[in-house]
Design a protein around this motif. Structure first.
Motif, PDB file in Angstrom:
ATOM      1  N   GLY A 111       0.675  -1.213   0.290  1.00  0.00           N
ATOM      2  CA  GLY A 111       0.048   0.129   0.001  1.00  0.00           C
ATOM      3  C   GLY A 111       0.860   1.206  -0.104  1.00  0.00           C
ATOM      4  N   LEU A 112       2.039   1.116  -0.360  1.00  0.00           N
ATOM      5  CA  LEU A 112       2.819   2.474  -0.387  1.00  0.00           C
ATOM      6  C   LEU A 112       3.058   2.954  -1.554  1.00  0.00           C
ATOM      7  CD1 LEU A 112       6.011   0.782   1.838  1.00  0.00           C
ATOM      8  CD2 LEU A 112       4.304   2.442   2.397  1.00  0.00           C
ATOM      9  N   SER A 113       3.253   4.167  -1.717  1.00  0.00           N
ATOM     10  CA  SER A 113       3.279   5.042  -3.168  1.00  0.00           C
ATOM     11  C   SER A 113       4.855   4.923  -3.416  1.00  0.00           C
ATOM     12  CB  SER A 113       2.783   6.262  -2.760  1.00  0.00           C
ATOM     13  OG  SER A 113       3.457   7.165  -3.740  1.00  0.00           O
ATOM     14  N   VAL A 114       5.005   4.480  -4.899  1.00  0.00           N
ATOM     15  CA  VAL A 114       6.310   4.550  -5.387  1.00  0.00           C
ATOM     16  C   VAL A 114       6.285   5.337  -6.451  1.00  0.00           C
ATOM     17  CG1 VAL A 114       8.002   3.089  -6.191  1.00  0.00           C
ATOM     18  CG2 VAL A 114       6.579   2.038  -4.769  1.00  0.00           C
ATOM     19  N   GLU A 115       7.052   6.132  -6.510  1.00  0.00           N
ATOM     20  CA  GLU A 115       7.090   7.101  -7.834  1.00  0.00           C
ATOM     21  C   GLU A 115       8.651   7.132  -8.474  1.00  0.00           C
ATOM     22  OE1 GLU A 115       6.429  11.928  -8.040  1.00  0.00           O
ATOM     23  OE2 GLU A 115       5.116  10.948  -6.486  1.00  0.00           O
ATOM     24  N   GLU A 116       8.740   7.076  -9.521  1.00  0.00           N
ATOM     25  CA  GLU A 116       9.745   7.547 -10.490  1.00  0.00           C
ATOM     26  C   GLU A 116      10.032   9.028 -10.514  1.00  0.00           C
ATOM     27  OE1 GLU A 116      10.341   5.209 -13.987  1.00  0.00           O
ATOM     28  OE2 GLU A 116      10.404   3.492 -12.865  1.00  0.00           O
ATOM     29  N   ALA A 117      11.118   9.515  -9.944  1.00  0.00           N
ATOM     30  CA  ALA A 117      11.131  10.918  -9.845  1.00  0.00           C
ATOM     31  C   ALA A 117      12.632  11.518 -10.018  1.00  0.00           C
ATOM     32  CB  ALA A 117      10.622  11.533  -8.394  1.00  0.00           C
ATOM     33  N   LEU A 118      12.658  12.799 -10.717  1.00  0.00           N
ATOM     34  CA  LEU A 118      13.969  13.661 -10.777  1.00  0.00           C
ATOM     35  C   LEU A 118      14.012  14.147  -9.296  1.00  0.00           C
ATOM     36  CD1 LEU A 118      13.288  15.403 -13.986  1.00  0.00           C
ATOM     37  CD2 LEU A 118      14.545  13.378 -13.594  1.00  0.00           C
ATOM     38  N   ILE A 119      15.236  13.394  -8.734  1.00  0.00           N
ATOM     39  CA  ILE A 119      15.564  13.580  -7.077  1.00  0.00           C
ATOM     40  C   ILE A 119      16.778  14.480  -7.123  1.00  0.00           C
ATOM     41  CG2 ILE A 119      16.098  12.574  -4.951  1.00  0.00           C
ATOM     42  CD1 ILE A 119      14.950   9.949  -6.158  1.00  0.00           C
ATOM     43  N   PRO A 120      16.491  15.943  -6.528  1.00  0.00           N
ATOM     44  CA  PRO A 120      17.582  16.625  -6.355  1.00  0.00           C
ATOM     45  C   PRO A 120      18.651  16.027  -5.276  1.00  0.00           C
ATOM     46  CG  PRO A 120      15.641  17.773  -5.813  1.00  0.00           C
ATOM     47  CD  PRO A 120      15.289  16.408  -5.988  1.00  0.00           C
ATOM     48  N   ARG A 121      19.979  16.418  -5.499  1.00  0.00           N
ATOM     49  CA  ARG A 121      21.112  15.742  -4.603  1.00  0.00           C
ATOM     50  C   ARG A 121      20.656  16.172  -3.242  1.00  0.00           C
ATOM     51  NH1 ARG A 121      27.528  16.896  -5.049  1.00  0.00           N
ATOM     52  NH2 ARG A 121      27.847  16.376  -2.903  1.00  0.00           N
ATOM     53  N   GLU A 122      20.070  17.241  -2.985  1.00  0.00           N
ATOM     54  CA  GLU A 122      20.025  17.629  -1.497  1.00  0.00           C
ATOM     55  C   GLU A 122      18.785  17.069  -0.904  1.00  0.00           C
ATOM     56  OE1 GLU A 122      19.791  19.759  -4.245  1.00  0.00           O
ATOM     57  OE2 GLU A 122      18.190  21.148  -4.179  1.00  0.00           O
ATOM     58  N   ALA A 123      17.986  16.371  -1.687  1.00  0.00           N
ATOM     59  CA  ALA A 123      16.735  15.597  -1.065  1.00  0.00           C
ATOM     60  C   ALA A 123      17.231  14.424  -0.344  1.00  0.00           C
ATOM     61  CB  ALA A 123      15.639  15.200  -2.074  1.00  0.00           C
ATOM     62  N   LEU A 124      18.399  14.082  -0.803  1.00  0.00           N
ATOM     63  CA  LEU A 124      19.031  12.799  -0.181  1.00  0.00           C
ATOM     64  C   LEU A 124      19.234  13.099   1.422  1.00  0.00           C
ATOM     65  CD1 LEU A 124      21.636  11.823  -2.830  1.00  0.00           C
ATOM     66  CD2 LEU A 124      19.720  10.427  -2.226  1.00  0.00           C
ATOM     67  N   TYR A 125      19.968  14.332   1.648  1.00  0.00           N
ATOM     68  CA  TYR A 125      20.070  14.958   2.991  1.00  0.00           C
ATOM     69  C   TYR A 125      18.831  14.966   4.064  1.00  0.00           C
ATOM     70  CZ  TYR A 125      24.138  16.176   0.372  1.00  0.00           C
ATOM     71  OH  TYR A 125      25.453  16.320  -0.671  1.00  0.00           O
ATOM     72  N   ILE A 126      17.828  15.205   3.375  1.00  0.00           N
ATOM     73  CA  ILE A 126      16.574  15.626   4.175  1.00  0.00           C
ATOM     74  C   ILE A 126      15.734  14.431   4.264  1.00  0.00           C
ATOM     75  CG2 ILE A 126      17.125  17.951   4.351  1.00  0.00           C
ATOM     76  CD1 ILE A 126      14.813  18.282   2.252  1.00  0.00           C
ATOM     77  N   ALA A 127      16.108  13.241   3.628  1.00  0.00           N
ATOM     78  CA  ALA A 127      15.343  12.129   3.445  1.00  0.00           C
ATOM     79  C   ALA A 127      15.100  11.401   4.742  1.00  0.00           C
ATOM     80  CB  ALA A 127      15.649  11.110   2.478  1.00  0.00           C
ATOM     81  N   ASP A 128      13.969  10.697   4.986  1.00  0.00           N
ATOM     82  CA  ASP A 128      13.906   9.894   6.084  1.00  0.00           C
ATOM     83  C   ASP A 128      14.624   8.709   6.141  1.00  0.00           C
ATOM     84  OD1 ASP A 128      11.831  11.874   7.211  1.00  0.00           O
ATOM     85  OD2 ASP A 128      10.136  10.734   5.875  1.00  0.00           O
ATOM     86  N   GLU A 129      14.798   7.971   4.888  1.00  0.00           N
ATOM     87  CA  GLU A 129      15.471   6.728   4.727  1.00  0.00           C
ATOM     88  C   GLU A 129      15.784   6.727   3.347  1.00  0.00           C
ATOM     89  OE1 GLU A 129      12.876   3.090   5.728  1.00  0.00           O
ATOM     90  OE2 GLU A 129      11.751   4.569   7.045  1.00  0.00           O
ATOM     91  N   VAL A 130      17.068   6.344   3.090  1.00  0.00           N
ATOM     92  CA  VAL A 130      17.455   5.889   1.781  1.00  0.00           C
ATOM     93  C   VAL A 130      18.123   4.506   1.963  1.00  0.00           C
ATOM     94  CG1 VAL A 130      18.976   6.734  -0.059  1.00  0.00           C
ATOM     95  CG2 VAL A 130      18.157   8.332   1.553  1.00  0.00           C
ATOM     96  N   PHE A 131      17.976   3.900   0.753  1.00  0.00           N
ATOM     97  CA  PHE A 131      18.573   2.246   0.819  1.00  0.00           C
ATOM     98  C   PHE A 131      18.960   2.231  -0.765  1.00  0.00           C
ATOM     99  CE2 PHE A 131      14.129   1.570   0.722  1.00  0.00           C
ATOM    100  CZ  PHE A 131      13.709   0.775  -0.455  1.00  0.00           C
ATOM    101  N   PHE A 132      19.705   1.257  -1.020  1.00  0.00           N
ATOM    102  CA  PHE A 132      20.437   0.611  -2.004  1.00  0.00           C
ATOM    103  C   PHE A 132      19.467  -0.838  -2.051  1.00  0.00           C
ATOM    104  CE2 PHE A 132      24.920   2.561  -1.229  1.00  0.00           C
ATOM    105  CZ  PHE A 132      24.723   3.292  -2.505  1.00  0.00           C
ATOM    106  N   THR A 133      19.373  -1.118  -3.473  1.00  0.00           N
ATOM    107  CA  THR A 133      18.969  -2.476  -3.889  1.00  0.00           C
ATOM    108  C   THR A 133      19.749  -2.983  -5.008  1.00  0.00           C
ATOM    109  OG1 THR A 133      17.405  -1.547  -5.735  1.00  0.00           O
ATOM    110  CG2 THR A 133      16.478  -1.900  -3.486  1.00  0.00           C
ATOM    111  N   GLY A 134      19.964  -4.253  -5.138  1.00  0.00           N
ATOM    112  CA  GLY A 134      20.751  -4.972  -6.030  1.00  0.00           C
ATOM    113  C   GLY A 134      20.726  -6.317  -5.878  1.00  0.00           C
ATOM    114  N   THR A 135      21.011  -7.072  -6.686  1.00  0.00           N
ATOM    115  CA  THR A 135      21.398  -8.588  -6.538  1.00  0.00           C
ATOM    116  C   THR A 135      22.462  -8.877  -5.467  1.00  0.00           C
ATOM    117  OG1 THR A 135      20.524  -9.082  -8.739  1.00  0.00           O
ATOM    118  CG2 THR A 135      21.789 -10.806  -7.691  1.00  0.00           C
ATOM    119  N   ALA A 136      23.438  -8.312  -5.632  1.00  0.00           N
ATOM    120  CA  ALA A 136      24.704  -8.443  -4.756  1.00  0.00           C
ATOM    121  C   ALA A 136      24.224  -7.725  -3.401  1.00  0.00           C
ATOM    122  CB  ALA A 136      26.099  -7.859  -5.408  1.00  0.00           C
ATOM    123  N   ALA A 137      23.917  -6.451  -3.493  1.00  0.00           N
ATOM    124  CA  ALA A 137      23.723  -5.483  -2.452  1.00  0.00           C
ATOM    125  C   ALA A 137      22.256  -5.903  -1.498  1.00  0.00           C
ATOM    126  CB  ALA A 137      23.739  -3.948  -2.517  1.00  0.00           C
TER     127      ALA A 137
END
Ligand code: PPE
Length: 305
Positions: A230-256
């Motif tokens: 039930g979460l919203s997922v958006e493909e978006a143009l994310i400005p660099r500074e949005a990273l700093y004020i995000a609540d959470e950030v995570f990586f995804t990948g087969t290895a990671a």
């Protein structure tokens, strides 16, 4: 235990014998395409995660580079299964690779045979043993992701990883675990070997494929799991500074897999601990991979052992 045999052009060869000539075209010009896939020892037996999607991407990568693999998708899928079974590994990382071999020197890739290998090995947590729980410290890379219409990002090609290697070395030299690349337009793209998600006010954001990211299969899986929660997922143009004020950030990948990011450019992300949504998505992801619960039909059983 000795290293597992390698599947090469339709036959198994001993690990030590899986060699190439120094005039292999791919060594000189980066003319290879590959995949990274994982087989998990689930509670219901060994299984490959999203096998068909990975083999389809290999075929797509080859098509973009006008490489005729000479194998159907079914044959490649079976060859991967055979390689795992032969290795006896209940759990492994799988590396199918197709490359231009030794033929004629010069940029023109034609007249160099297309060879295919499949190797498997044990590979633990990609970004460190504690990363999945504690998260990793990263920075924004000084190298951008390639521009559109330079190197095709929908192809998982060997040459693309020259850029990724620069990003990774810079990160390591600066004391970080990984680097986040921006697109040539300055928007958040992805890591050197991972896609990236940002969580803000309960919503997920990730870069669109048009920013020259690799369209990750884990990325796609996480989008599905999140939407089904039930979460919203958006493909978006994310400005660099949005990273700093995000609540959470995570990586995804087969290895990671799903790796939380603890800090970016020395900015602590959220509370500095794995975020709640990251943890929920990790649990849903690992419920499939570890417990073998497979409501999406993403697992291909492998009769190993
Ligand atoms: N972006 C890049 C640049 C990338 O290399 C990967 C996978 C991803 C995103 C995530 O894609 P997917 O695995 O389909 O979710 N990187 C592979 C190689 C890592 C390596 O060091 O080798 C991987 O994770 O297998």
């Amino acid at each position: 235990m000795s290293n597992p045999d390698i599947w090469k052009n339709g036959e198994f060869v001993a690990f030590e014998d899986a060699t190439v000539h120094v005039l292999t075209h791919a060594l000189h010009y980066g003319t290879s395409v590959f995949e990274g896939v994982r087989c998990y020892n689930t509670a219901k037996g060994s299984a490959i995660f999203r096998h068909a999607e990975h083999m389809q991407r290999l075929i797509d990568s080859a098509r973009i580079y006008r490489m005729d693999l000479g194998y159907s998708q079914e044959e490649l899928e079976q060859a991967v299964i055979d390689t795992i079974v032969r290795s006896g590994l209940k759990e492994c990382y799988i590396r199918p690779l197709s490359y231009r071999g030794h033929g004629a020197m010069g940029v023109n890739p034609y007249n160099n045979p297309v060879e295919t290998i499949i190797a498997v090995w044990k590979w633990g947590a990609y970004l460190g043993p504690e990363a999945l729980e504690n998260g990793v410290d990263v920075h924004v890379a000084s190298w951008n992701r390639m521009a559109p219409n330079t190197f095709p990002s929908l192809a998982k090609a060997g040459g693309n990883y020259l850029n990724a290697g620069l990003v990774k070395m810079d990160a390591v030299l600066s004391g970080f675990t990984e680097g986040i690349m921006l697109s040539t337009s300055g928007h958040v793209a992805e890591g050197s070997g991972e896609n990236l998600f940002l969580v803000k006010d309960g919503k997920l954001f990730t870069a669109p494929v048009s920013l020259s990211i690799l369209p990750g299969i884990t990325r796609d899986s996480i989008c599905t799991l999140a939407r089904d929660m039930g979460l919203s997922v958006e493909e978006a143009l994310i400005p660099r500074e949005a990273l700093y004020i995000a609540d959470e950030v995570f990586f995804t990948g087969t290895a990671a897999e799903v790796t939380p990011i603890r800090s970016i450019d020395h900015h602590t992300i959220g509370s500095g601990k794995r975020g709640e949504i990251t943890e929920r998505l990790q649990s849903a992801y690992f419920d499939i991979l570890h417990n073998g619960n497979d409501p999406y039909g993403w697992l291909t059983p492998v009769p190993v052992g």
